[in-house]
Design a protein around this motif. Sequence first.
Motif, PDB file in Angstrom:
ATOM      1  N   ARG A 101       0.819  -1.201   0.000  1.00 32.46           N
ATOM      2  CA  ARG A 101       0.000   0.000   0.000  1.00 32.46           C
ATOM      3  C   ARG A 101       0.859   1.260   0.000  1.00 32.46           C
ATOM      4  NH1 ARG A 101      -5.184  -0.541   0.848  1.00 32.46           N
ATOM      5  NH2 ARG A 101      -5.347   1.569   1.670  1.00 32.46           N
ATOM      6  N   TYR A 102       0.159   2.376  -0.271  1.00 25.51           N
ATOM      7  CA  TYR A 102       0.803   3.682  -0.214  1.00 25.51           C
ATOM      8  C   TYR A 102       1.108   3.974   1.250  1.00 25.51           C
ATOM      9  CZ  TYR A 102       1.277   8.759  -0.909  1.00 25.51           C
ATOM     10  OH  TYR A 102       1.719  10.052  -0.951  1.00 25.51           O
ATOM     11  N   GLY A 103       2.319   3.734   1.688  1.00 24.65           N
ATOM     12  CA  GLY A 103       2.649   3.824   3.089  1.00 24.65           C
ATOM     13  C   GLY A 103       3.406   5.081   3.442  1.00 24.65           C
ATOM     14  N   LYS A 104       3.796   5.137   4.718  1.00 23.93           N
ATOM     15  CA  LYS A 104       4.515   6.286   5.224  1.00 23.93           C
ATOM     16  C   LYS A 104       5.867   6.443   4.543  1.00 23.93           C
ATOM     17  CE  LYS A 104       4.461   6.805   9.701  1.00 23.93           C
ATOM     18  NZ  LYS A 104       4.552   6.498  11.145  1.00 23.93           N
ATOM     19  N   THR A 105       6.496   5.319   4.194  1.00 23.12           N
ATOM     20  CA  THR A 105       7.814   5.392   3.552  1.00 23.12           C
ATOM     21  C   THR A 105       7.747   6.131   2.229  1.00 23.12           C
ATOM     22  OG1 THR A 105       8.471   3.302   4.576  1.00 23.12           O
ATOM     23  CG2 THR A 105       9.736   4.037   2.671  1.00 23.12           C
ATOM     24  N   MET A 106       6.719   5.833   1.434  1.00 24.81           N
ATOM     25  CA  MET A 106       6.565   6.481   0.143  1.00 24.81           C
ATOM     26  C   MET A 106       6.239   7.970   0.315  1.00 24.81           C
ATOM     27  SD  MET A 106       4.303   5.022  -2.959  1.00 24.81           S
ATOM     28  CE  MET A 106       3.771   6.020  -4.330  1.00 24.81           C
ATOM     29  N   ALA A 107       5.398   8.300   1.303  1.00 23.69           N
ATOM     30  CA  ALA A 107       5.072   9.702   1.562  1.00 23.69           C
ATOM     31  C   ALA A 107       6.322  10.471   1.996  1.00 23.69           C
ATOM     32  CB  ALA A 107       3.995   9.782   2.632  1.00 23.69           C
ATOM     33  N   LYS A 108       7.129   9.850   2.853  1.00 28.33           N
ATOM     34  CA  LYS A 108       8.359  10.500   3.296  1.00 28.33           C
ATOM     35  C   LYS A 108       9.327  10.712   2.134  1.00 28.33           C
ATOM     36  CE  LYS A 108       8.230   8.849   8.093  1.00 28.33           C
ATOM     37  NZ  LYS A 108       8.874   7.968   9.095  1.00 28.33           N
ATOM     38  N   ASP A 119       8.130  15.031   9.786  1.00 31.37           N
ATOM     39  CA  ASP A 119       7.844  14.742  11.186  1.00 31.37           C
ATOM     40  C   ASP A 119       7.876  13.224  11.382  1.00 31.37           C
ATOM     41  OD1 ASP A 119       6.921  14.402  13.723  1.00 31.37           O
ATOM     42  OD2 ASP A 119       5.018  15.455  13.437  1.00 31.37           O
ATOM     43  N   PRO A 120       8.875  12.693  12.106  1.00 31.33           N
ATOM     44  CA  PRO A 120       8.986  11.233  12.255  1.00 31.33           C
ATOM     45  C   PRO A 120       7.826  10.611  13.015  1.00 31.33           C
ATOM     46  CG  PRO A 120      10.534  12.345  13.712  1.00 31.33           C
ATOM     47  CD  PRO A 120       9.946  13.398  12.836  1.00 31.33           C
ATOM     48  N   THR A 121       7.083  11.434  13.777  1.00 31.45           N
ATOM     49  CA  THR A 121       5.960  10.898  14.555  1.00 31.45           C
ATOM     50  C   THR A 121       4.632  10.999  13.807  1.00 31.45           C
ATOM     51  OG1 THR A 121       5.506  13.029  15.625  1.00 31.45           O
ATOM     52  CG2 THR A 121       7.145  11.575  16.661  1.00 31.45           C
ATOM     53  N   ALA A 122       4.625  11.636  12.625  1.00 30.66           N
ATOM     54  CA  ALA A 122       3.372  11.867  11.898  1.00 30.66           C
ATOM     55  C   ALA A 122       2.826  10.568  11.334  1.00 30.66           C
ATOM     56  CB  ALA A 122       3.599  12.877  10.779  1.00 30.66           C
ATOM     57  N   ASN A 123       1.489  10.467  11.321  1.00 29.48           N
ATOM     58  CA  ASN A 123       0.877   9.305  10.680  1.00 29.48           C
ATOM     59  C   ASN A 123       0.761   9.546   9.186  1.00 29.48           C
ATOM     60  OD1 ASN A 123      -1.350  11.004  10.288  1.00 29.48           O
ATOM     61  ND2 ASN A 123      -2.449  10.194  12.075  1.00 29.48           N
ATOM     62  N   GLN A 124       0.238   8.565   8.478  1.00 30.09           N
ATOM     63  CA  GLN A 124       0.182   8.655   7.024  1.00 30.09           C
ATOM     64  C   GLN A 124      -0.674   9.824   6.549  1.00 30.09           C
ATOM     65  OE1 GLN A 124      -0.319   4.920   4.908  1.00 30.09           O
ATOM     66  NE2 GLN A 124      -1.749   5.893   3.489  1.00 30.09           N
ATOM     67  N   ALA A 125      -1.809  10.047   7.197  1.00 33.62           N
ATOM     68  CA  ALA A 125      -2.708  11.126   6.793  1.00 33.62           C
ATOM     69  C   ALA A 125      -2.032  12.491   6.951  1.00 33.62           C
ATOM     70  CB  ALA A 125      -3.994  11.073   7.605  1.00 33.62           C
ATOM     71  N   ALA A 126      -1.287  12.665   8.050  1.00 32.89           N
ATOM     72  CA  ALA A 126      -0.606  13.931   8.284  1.00 32.89           C
ATOM     73  C   ALA A 126       0.494  14.170   7.246  1.00 32.89           C
ATOM     74  CB  ALA A 126      -0.018  13.960   9.700  1.00 32.89           C
ATOM     75  N   LEU A 127       1.234  13.113   6.929  1.00 36.06           N
ATOM     76  CA  LEU A 127       2.274  13.239   5.903  1.00 36.06           C
ATOM     77  C   LEU A 127       1.655  13.587   4.551  1.00 36.06           C
ATOM     78  CD1 LEU A 127       4.443  10.136   6.882  1.00 36.06           C
ATOM     79  CD2 LEU A 127       5.095  12.532   7.152  1.00 36.06           C
ATOM     80  N   TYR A 128       0.522  12.971   4.260  1.00 35.35           N
ATOM     81  CA  TYR A 128      -0.176  13.241   3.000  1.00 35.35           C
ATOM     82  C   TYR A 128      -0.603  14.709   2.932  1.00 35.35           C
ATOM     83  CZ  TYR A 128      -3.998  13.074  -0.401  1.00 35.35           C
ATOM     84  OH  TYR A 128      -4.828  13.322  -1.454  1.00 35.35           O
ATOM     85  N   ASN A 129      -1.114  15.248   4.039  1.00 32.07           N
ATOM     86  CA  ASN A 129      -1.505  16.659   4.078  1.00 32.07           C
ATOM     87  C   ASN A 129      -0.297  17.571   3.887  1.00 32.07           C
ATOM     88  OD1 ASN A 129      -4.244  16.131   4.485  1.00 32.07           O
ATOM     89  ND2 ASN A 129      -4.020  16.088   6.735  1.00 32.07           N
ATOM     90  N   ASP A 130       0.851  17.165   4.450  1.00 30.29           N
ATOM     91  CA  ASP A 130       2.073  17.951   4.264  1.00 30.29           C
ATOM     92  C   ASP A 130       2.465  17.998   2.784  1.00 30.29           C
ATOM     93  OD1 ASP A 130       2.209  18.386   6.971  1.00 30.29           O
ATOM     94  OD2 ASP A 130       3.716  16.831   7.352  1.00 30.29           O
ATOM     95  N   ILE A 131       2.267  16.899   2.087  1.00 31.68           N
ATOM     96  CA  ILE A 131       2.596  16.854   0.660  1.00 31.68           C
ATOM     97  C   ILE A 131       1.697  17.806  -0.130  1.00 31.68           C
ATOM     98  CG2 ILE A 131       2.580  15.406  -1.415  1.00 31.68           C
ATOM     99  CD1 ILE A 131       3.324  13.035   0.422  1.00 31.68           C
ATOM    100  N   THR A 132       0.392  17.716   0.091  1.00 34.62           N
ATOM    101  CA  THR A 132      -0.530  18.574  -0.662  1.00 34.62           C
ATOM    102  C   THR A 132      -0.261  20.049  -0.377  1.00 34.62           C
ATOM    103  OG1 THR A 132      -2.201  18.349   1.097  1.00 34.62           O
ATOM    104  CG2 THR A 132      -2.329  16.817  -0.748  1.00 34.62           C
ATOM    105  N   THR A 133       0.029  20.392   0.879  1.00 33.63           N
ATOM    106  CA  THR A 133       0.343  21.787   1.218  1.00 33.63           C
ATOM    107  C   THR A 133       1.588  22.258   0.477  1.00 33.63           C
ATOM    108  OG1 THR A 133      -0.646  21.552   3.424  1.00 33.63           O
ATOM    109  CG2 THR A 133       0.919  23.361   3.102  1.00 33.63           C
ATOM    110  N   THR A 159      -2.525   1.870  -3.271  1.00 31.59           N
ATOM    111  CA  THR A 159      -1.483   2.802  -3.705  1.00 31.59           C
ATOM    112  C   THR A 159      -1.984   3.680  -4.836  1.00 31.59           C
ATOM    113  OG1 THR A 159       0.257   1.239  -3.089  1.00 31.59           O
ATOM    114  CG2 THR A 159       0.852   2.973  -4.633  1.00 31.59           C
ATOM    115  N   LEU A 160      -2.610   3.055  -5.819  1.00 33.21           N
ATOM    116  CA  LEU A 160      -3.085   3.804  -6.985  1.00 33.21           C
ATOM    117  C   LEU A 160      -4.197   4.777  -6.615  1.00 33.21           C
ATOM    118  CD1 LEU A 160      -3.080   0.908  -9.601  1.00 33.21           C
ATOM    119  CD2 LEU A 160      -1.394   2.726  -9.335  1.00 33.21           C
ATOM    120  N   ARG A 161      -5.064   4.375  -5.694  1.00 29.98           N
ATOM    121  CA  ARG A 161      -6.132   5.285  -5.259  1.00 29.98           C
ATOM    122  C   ARG A 161      -5.556   6.485  -4.518  1.00 29.98           C
ATOM    123  NH1 ARG A 161      -8.785   0.278  -4.211  1.00 29.98           N
ATOM    124  NH2 ARG A 161     -10.505  -0.041  -5.687  1.00 29.98           N
ATOM    125  N   GLN A 162      -4.507   6.246  -3.736  1.00 27.87           N
ATOM    126  CA  GLN A 162      -3.885   7.355  -3.012  1.00 27.87           C
ATOM    127  C   GLN A 162      -3.209   8.317  -3.996  1.00 27.87           C
ATOM    128  OE1 GLN A 162      -4.225   7.175   0.563  1.00 27.87           O
ATOM    129  NE2 GLN A 162      -3.990   9.347   0.171  1.00 27.87           N
TER     130      GLN A 162
END
Length: 378
Positions: A101-108, A119-133, A159-162
């Motif tokens: 799946r589209y995981g934290k590693t790929m977002a990082k 942010d090493p403590t961020a969850n996947q949703a938070a990392l995703y929001n950081d990317i869009t911002t 992964t593809l849906r994300q």
Amino acid sequence: MGEDLITDLKQEFESGGNWPYTVGAHQFVSNPFAEQWPDERLFAGYEAELRELQENIQRNSNTFVSGPFGTGKTILTKTMYTILEDVDGYEPIFVPVQKGRYGKTMAKRILDELDEPIDPTANQAALYNDITTALEERYADGVRTVVFFDEVINGSDGTLRQILHLQRDIEDWEPVLVFNGTAHMLDQVHAKIEPLWDRIDDEITLAGLDPEGVLDLVNKRLRYYCAASEWRDGEGCAHDEGSVEPFTRESVELIHQDVTPYPRHIRRQCNEIIEAAARQERETIDFEFVREALAEEVSRKLDGLSDVAFDTVELLEREGELTANAITEALEVSSYHVNEALTTLEKEGLIRATDGTRGMEYKLTEQARRELSNVQQS
């Protein structure tokens, strides 16, 4: 023990003891075909496709680069990524798609490519929001982001849906996406995630190099590694004029004819051939030397095949081009084992995959066909 001896020993360990290899005015400190892709100047054979990708990016068109394993999809997209790194107003991101799946590693990885804090403590949703911002801020500053997703075949449906949501959720603008993967993966996108399929504006299909493309690939490799060439700040040599020495034109054309003409297979085969030539200190890598080397290599590969893979080779030799379904029915084995065998055969360069009237069809390379005949006779 002197420093020169230590240096020599280290070099011999790294090169297998066959280098440096000197042929006339040319000297190669290491094997020109050993490294996968050390410099963008080594791009060869797909100039029209590279220009098509450029035009698509300029039009903000999402592109899927498709082709079998080893056709040069990653090299094509990595070349464009490297070009865009030096173009004002563009920020490319290159993301190897990992299995699952589209995981934290790929977002990082995306945030790291954007030089954004992670942010090493961020969850996947938070990392995703950081990317869009981060992407929205770049758009506001007039920077166009191009995201290259490498080897989409590794990604799950999630992964593809994300990836789809990543493009949808950017306000006022959508980043340009460039995917690469097999035609089978593109069919899966169409069948399972139609909204993402609808966003793919163009497909660029890589089908292998023509003879001139292979000659260009061989020349650039030799030129890049030859100490006498202008690329190496030498005084200049025949490689700067398009020569393929110590190969002959006829020997390179034989490689194109007998080996699946994908950049990965051509590089690997030339790697083996020039290694053998260096070991023998040959002045010329001619047609006959290449013919014998190819035969030995194919014989070795055939000996190492699984039962299903070897049965597949014999079936293709008897029947000609066949689909995976036809092979499965003929051998009466599971489709999983057949697809596993076809993947192995394709990666080894023993078969070629082509789009036929019945879907993806497979056939033996000429060298594999000849060597199989020799094995059967013996």
